[in-house]
Design a protein around this motif. Structure first.
Motif, PDB file in Angstrom:
ATOM      1  N   ASN A 198      38.488  42.538  35.655  1.00 16.29           N
ATOM      2  CA  ASN A 198      37.112  42.189  35.532  1.00 16.29           C
ATOM      3  C   ASN A 198      36.294  42.718  36.387  1.00 16.29           C
ATOM      4  N   ASN A 231      30.678  37.596  37.282  1.00 15.26           N
ATOM      5  CA  ASN A 231      30.563  36.751  36.198  1.00 15.26           C
ATOM      6  C   ASN A 231      29.687  37.362  35.271  1.00 15.26           C
ATOM      7  N   ASP A 232      29.134  38.437  35.479  1.00 19.07           N
ATOM      8  CA  ASP A 232      28.469  39.183  34.409  1.00 19.07           C
ATOM      9  C   ASP A 232      29.534  39.732  33.443  1.00 19.07           C
ATOM     10  N   ALA A 248      32.662  38.382  33.136  1.00 19.37           N
ATOM     11  CA  ALA A 248      33.606  37.335  32.687  1.00 19.37           C
ATOM     12  C   ALA A 248      33.254  36.653  31.473  1.00 19.37           C
ATOM     13  N   GLN A 297      35.200  31.451  31.815  1.00 17.77           N
ATOM     14  CA  GLN A 297      35.907  31.746  33.097  1.00 17.77           C
ATOM     15  C   GLN A 297      35.389  31.759  34.470  1.00 17.77           C
ATOM     16  N   ALA A 298      34.044  31.337  34.543  1.00 20.88           N
ATOM     17  CA  ALA A 298      33.478  31.218  35.950  1.00 20.88           C
ATOM     18  C   ALA A 298      34.150  30.812  37.058  1.00 20.88           C
ATOM     19  N   VAL A 343      37.213  32.891  38.116  1.00 23.52           N
ATOM     20  CA  VAL A 343      36.791  34.308  38.675  1.00 23.52           C
ATOM     21  C   VAL A 343      36.370  33.946  40.082  1.00 23.52           C
ATOM     22  N   SER A 344      35.317  32.635  40.282  1.00 24.12           N
ATOM     23  CA  SER A 344      34.634  32.466  41.697  1.00 24.12           C
ATOM     24  C   SER A 344      35.832  31.968  42.334  1.00 24.12           C
ATOM     25  N   ALA A 362      24.854  37.097  33.913  1.00 20.46           N
ATOM     26  CA  ALA A 362      25.052  35.635  34.254  1.00 20.46           C
ATOM     27  C   ALA A 362      23.861  35.197  35.230  1.00 20.46           C
ATOM     28  N   SER A 393      28.306  25.331  38.588  1.00 17.54           N
ATOM     29  CA  SER A 393      28.451  25.694  37.015  1.00 17.54           C
ATOM     30  C   SER A 393      28.460  24.646  36.367  1.00 17.54           C
TER      31      SER A 393
END
Length: 429
Positions: free
Chosen positions: A199, A314-315, A317, A321-322, A325-326, A387, A407
């Motif tokens: 990612n 997140n840009d 992803a 999927q935020a 990923v976070s 994002a 989110s």
């Protein structure tokens, strides 16, 4: 807005009590440990213990809540956190404090996850952003107030061990007395290095470096300040001002990162932090005012880097999927947080106070070099595809549920993220 906040006011109060106790607990241990003659290496291991416990709490709490429920799990976390503080008073040795600090980290992560999942459930989509902002402000204010309370009494007695224990117990009251329906199962995450690397390589290396730097400073800043002869008021300010400055700096830095290549902004912020590192190392300032100004400048830089990294990840992803990923990056930040205090503690043991900032300087140099390399290899993300930058508290106070609250992705697919695929964007930074 007041009417909309009433349903979550009890949870915000519980979170404030939790962070107030945590603020006192996190500062009294290094200060009292230094007074008891504990070595810098052993005090650094307190931060390593905390990080180990915190990561374990983020991983295990969803399973515990699934077995016994939110209220019982929260009560267990708050109760054991109080026990850990009181045992730290009774057992004044570093080798008992380290596992007790790990217990505190575990309990703190679990309690925070439960509160945040409740807030996510109660928040309406139209007010979620304001509730997240208020939640962040409450936590920041409560944690800072807890640290500053230490300036009002004698740190060599029992007061600042008993008070956090009392407030940990008080923190369980709002959830225990709640008659509202319980929230959905907690977000669960696991560390998938391959997926995170695919990612965004910059996010992986960056969050490790930031974990090393931020945790080292967060654990040992009070030890450094005490070692150069600052009074207790100045020690508390040296530890708390950086967090406040970091919260404020996220607004202009976030605005800038939304308009420029986030990697370039990250390099600039890391360079500012490195400049402060070098001043601390080369000059070893003894002036109270200069130390406080430098610590605030340092905090404005180091505590703004984590949200830039999350936004950059997140840009690349997919939209759904935020959270994974976070959450995965938070686990990786925890790995850095385990290593940072350990390296800095042994560095201070051999090199004095400069060892703390040599550790963070090494992390910042690595971050700058790697991000610069990635800029040469990959083009930046188009501004239209970025994002939104979300200001965040210090990552050490975040859990996977924080990402969910920020989110608003609490549908069933996001509630369990262990099997979610990672983005394979070939242009990932």
């Amino acid at each position: 807005m007041v009417r909309q906040l009433l349903p979550v006011s009890a949870l915000l109060l519980g979170s404030a009590l939790l962070l107030f106790a945590g603020g006192m607990n996190s500062l009294i241990l290094p200060i009292r440990g230094a007074q008891e003659g504990f070595s810098a290496a052993s005090l650094g291991l307190l931060g390593t213990g905390w990080a180990l416990g915190y990561v374990a709490g983020c991983i295990y709490t969803p399973r515990l809540v699934g077995k016994v429920g939110h209220v019982r799990a929260f009560g267990v976390m708050s109760g054991f956190a109080a026990v850990a503080v009181l045992l730290s008073l009774l057992l004044l040795t570093p080798w008992t404090w380290i596992p007790l600090r790990a217990m505190s980290g575990f309990c703190f992560a679990g309690a925070a996850m439960i509160v945040e999942s409740w807030l996510s459930e109660r928040a309406e989509p139209s007010t979620r952003g304001r509730i997240f902002g208020l939640y962040t402000m409450v936590n920041l204010g409560a944690s800072t107030a807890g640290q500053l309370v230490l300036t009002l009494g004698d740190t060599s007695g029992y007061l600042y061990f008993v008070l956090p224990a009392i407030f940990y117990c008080l923190a369980l009251m709002p959830t225990a007395m709640s008659s509202k329906a319980l929230p959905k199962p907690l977000v669960s995450v696991r560390l998938d290095l391959r997926a995170l690397w695919r990612n965004s390589p910059v996010a992986v290396i960056g969050v490790l470096c930031v974990g090393v730097s931020n945790s080292a400073f967060g654990t040992l800043s009070a030890v450094y300040a005490d070692g150069i002869g600052l009074a207790i008021t100045a020690v508390a300010l040296f530890a708390s001002l950086p967090v406040l400055a970091g919260a404020v700096s996220q607004i202009p830095i976030g605005w800038l990162s939304d308009r420029l290549d986030r990697r370039a902004v990250l390099i600039g912020v890391a360079a500012a932090a490195l400049a402060a590192d070098l001043v601390f190392i080369a000059l070893s300032p003894e002036s109270r005012a200069l130390n406080l100004v430098l610590s605030a400048f340092f905090g404005a830089a180091i505590y703004a880097m984590y949200p830039i990294i999350i936004a950059h990840a997140n840009d690349h992803a997919a939209a759904d999927q935020a959270i994974q990923v976070s959450g995965g990056l938070l686990m990786l930040y925890g790995v850095g947080s385990i290593v940072g205090p350990l390296l800095a503690g042994f560095g201070m043991e051999t090199l004095g106070g400069a060892g703390l900032f040599m550790t963070s300087a090494g992390a910042h140099v690595l971050l700058i070099l790697f991000a610069g390399l990635r800029i040469l290899l990959r083009a930046p993300v188009d501004e239209a595809d970025k994002a939104s930058f979300v200001p965040a508290p210090a990552a050490r106070a975040m859990t996977p549920e924080t990402a969910a609250l920020a989110s608003g992705e609490m549908d069933e697919e996001a509630a369990s993220v262990e099997d979610a695929p990672a983005s394979t964007n070939p242009d990932a930074g």
